[in-house]
Design an enzyme around this catalytic site. Structure first.
Site, mmCIF file in Angstrom:
data_model
loop_
_atom_site.group_PDB
_atom_site.id
_atom_site.type_symbol
_atom_site.label_atom_id
_atom_site.label_comp_id
_atom_site.label_asym_id
_atom_site.label_seq_id
_atom_site.Cartn_x
_atom_site.Cartn_y
_atom_site.Cartn_z
ATOM 1 N N ASP A 60 -14.009 12.986 13.231
ATOM 2 C CA ASP A 60 -13.979 11.685 12.550
ATOM 3 C C ASP A 60 -13.478 11.740 11.094
ATOM 4 O O ASP A 60 -13.894 12.618 10.335
ATOM 5 C CB ASP A 60 -15.392 11.096 12.445
ATOM 6 C CG ASP A 60 -16.135 11.095 13.760
ATOM 7 O OD1 ASP A 60 -15.568 11.516 14.772
ATOM 8 O OD2 ASP A 60 -17.306 10.681 13.748
ATOM 9 N N SER A 121 -21.119 12.232 10.478
ATOM 10 C CA SER A 121 -20.295 11.207 9.841
ATOM 11 C C SER A 121 -21.060 10.270 8.919
ATOM 12 O O SER A 121 -22.266 10.081 9.058
ATOM 13 C CB SER A 121 -19.577 10.390 10.909
ATOM 14 O OG SER A 121 -18.579 11.199 11.470
HETATM 15 C C1 FRU Z 1 -18.191 10.342 16.576
HETATM 16 C C2 FRU Z 1 -19.380 11.255 16.264
HETATM 17 C C3 FRU Z 1 -20.341 10.609 15.310
HETATM 18 C C4 FRU Z 1 -21.013 11.802 14.703
HETATM 19 C C5 FRU Z 1 -19.881 12.776 14.577
HETATM 20 C C6 FRU Z 1 -20.275 14.216 14.687
HETATM 21 O O1 FRU Z 1 -17.082 11.064 17.026
HETATM 22 O O2 FRU Z 1 -20.034 11.615 17.452
HETATM 23 O O3 FRU Z 1 -21.244 9.717 15.919
HETATM 24 O O4 FRU Z 1 -21.590 11.527 13.463
HETATM 25 O O5 FRU Z 1 -18.967 12.439 15.598
HETATM 26 O O6 FRU Z 1 -19.186 15.050 14.422
#
Ligand code: FRU
Length: 515
Positions: A60, A121
């Site tokens: 992300d 994230s």
């Molecule tokens: C989305 C996610 C978020 C999380 C992050 C972990 O792709 O699953 O919900 O915070 O990636 O890398």
């Protein structure tokens, strides 16, 4: 395709993967005699003008923000090519959202801390002049803060972390992550993504006066407003896949409307609606991208007042192929969001990308029927713009990355019968592990409206914008070095090409951003 699931599962951390702030990862390009940077710089699948970390894994985009003349972009980074790998916040900055400078890791898991298993994230904001990050520590999922007092060079985690240590009392949630914070009157407000098994996703709303003590208010928005689909994976229940967990909620004012984006079921869903009494009422629903290759979108308002969206471009190839390549994932091109005259969300590539345009190729207006090769135009790093009146044709569009005998080929077209933009990657690669698929985005042409396709080709990344309304992102991994051809086609009828412009796109670095 590597999918990212079961995040709630406790992951074990290899001690070697732990990184203390400011130190470099083993195998990071530029360290010792690691041949990886050379390999990456020469890899034709690695983009030349999309943002990438120096190597390894990215998912992300996190905390995009403009600050003191720079655009800052953070991102989920892991030194392993593994969706479950422990996550850090990588960091880069740019003057134009096109050319980037890598900066030291912003956040790393703190052994024994609430983010010991990963810094997931979140968002960035400025609190009374102090750059601040809010993110999810795991496991369990909790919300944490970090601040910088040296213009974002280094970050200090708040002593009070976690600032929210558990979800609100009530039914068990499927997840509790990906916070965003903004100021409203004399309070701070925070959203957190969540959901309930069998009942759909939700965005929780919190408020605080001091950012350290948070009161849960109510859901900003909840429910399963779109159709459920069966898990595409092993048959095991997965909350994100089932639409029961809304990841990465992104909520903002756009023109006269409010917009909520949530990532779930492999898609980024967008809602345009109204915000009153601290609740969001959706009035229309759409998809930010018709493809599952684009995920976890995150926006920010820049100093010019533009709402700009970044997304994670996933891989379609096998885990083994990603591992041997030494890198996985990319960050999408930045898109400017606006509300169109029809009240729907519009998406356009940022104007700054035009600075990468090199040699220009143009053809005059033409009537076509069947396939028109363009022998003087070739490449794997191109921007192509086509305006076409489909006339009676059933399908019309562009063929790219085509080998001379069309053994490998990728097509982007409008299909009149289904009213879809179609990105067909099933024949993009001769490699069996390349995960070719057909991506579709619903798209209605207005009366007399020409089809306007803008296609960005960059190594293995393809991004398509159709009339600013529908986007499709795909990954292609052609194997033949002569799969570089371009053509225009119209099937089952004559179409009129009103304009066709293509530009060779310049690389943003000499070594595909490995330094
Ligand atoms: C989305 C996610 C978020 C999380 C992050 C972990 O792709 O699953 O919900 O915070 O990636 O890398």
């Amino acid at each position: 395709m590597i999918t990212r699931r079961n995040f709630i599962v406790q992951s074990t951390l290899a001690a070697s993967a732990l990184l203390s702030r400011g130190r470099h990862l083993d195998g990071e390009p530029g360290q010792g005699a690691d041949p990886l940077p050379k390999r990456l710089a020469a890899d034709p699948q690695r983009p030349q003008y999309h943002f990438l970390p120096k190597a390894h894994w990215v998912n992300d985009p996190n905390g995009p923000i403009s600050w003191k003349g720079y655009y800052h972009l953070f991102y989920q980074y892991s030194s392993t090519i593994d969706p479950q790998g422990p996550k850090y916040w990588g960091h880069a900055r740019s003057k134009d959202m096109v050319h980037w400078e890598h900066l030291p890791m912003a956040l790393a898991p703190t052994p024994g801390g609430p983010d010991k298993d990963g810094c997931w994230s979140g968002s960035a904001f400025i609190n009374d002049g102090v750059p601040t990050l809010v993110y999810t520590g795991v496991f369990p999922q909790v919300q944490c803060l970090a601040t910088s007092d040296d213009d974002m060079a280094t970050w200090k985690k708040a002593d009070g972390n976690p600032v929210v240590g558990s979800p609100p009392d009530g039914p068990a949630v499927t997840g509790f992550r990906d916070p965003s914070i903004w100021r409203e009157a004399d309070s701070w407000l925070m959203t957190v993504g969540t959901g309930f098994q069998g009942r759909g996703g939700a965005v929780l709303l919190y408020s605080s006066k001091d950012m350290l003590h948070w009161d849960y208010l109510h859901p900003l928005c909840s429910g399963p407003p779109f159709g459920r689909r069966d898990s595409t994976f092993s048959g095991q229940y997965d909350a994100v896949d089932a639409g029961d967990m809304w990841e990465c909620p992104d909520f903002f004012l756009l023109g006269q409307k409010h917009v909520l984006l949530v990532s779930t079921q492999g898609r980024v869903h967008s809602y345009v609606g109204t915000y009153a009494d601290r609740k969001f009422q959706a009035e229309s629903h759409g998809l930010i991208d018709g493809s599952e290759m684009y995920y976890a979108a995150k926006s920010f308002e820049d100093h010019q007042g533009r709402r700009i969206l970044w997304g994670w471009v996933r891989e379609a190839r096998t885990a083994a192929a990603q591992n041997s390549a030494g890198w996985s994932g990319a960050i999408s091109l930045p898109r400017v969001l606006s509300i169109g005259s029809d009240g729907a969300l519009r998406m356009d590539p940022v104007a700054e990308l035009a600075s990468l345009r090199g040699r220009h190729y143009r053809i005059a207006e033409a009537e076509i029927s069947g396939f028109l090769p363009l022998p003087h135009l070739q490449g794997n790093s191109l921007e192509i713009q086509l305006a076409m009146d489909l006339g009676e044709a059933k399908e019309g569009g562009i063929s790219v990355r085509r080998s001379p005998d069309a053994e490998e080929e990728t097509t982007i077209s409008y299909e009149a019968a289904t009213q879809n933009i179609v990105l067909a990657t099933g024949r993009s690669s001769l490699s069996p592990g390349a995960g070719g698929a057909t991506y579709r985005g619903a798209f209605k042409l207005g009366p007399g409206e020409p089809l306007r396709l803008t296609v960005f080709l960059d190594g293995s990344v393809v991004e398509v914008f159709a009339n600013g309304r529908t986007c499709l992102t795909g990954r292609i991994y052609p194997t033949r070095s002569d799969s570089l051809g371009v053509g225009i086609f119209a099937q089952a009828g004559r179409a009129r090409v009103e304009a066709f412009d293509a530009y060779e796109m310049k690389a943003i670095s000499r070594d595909r951003l490995t330094t």
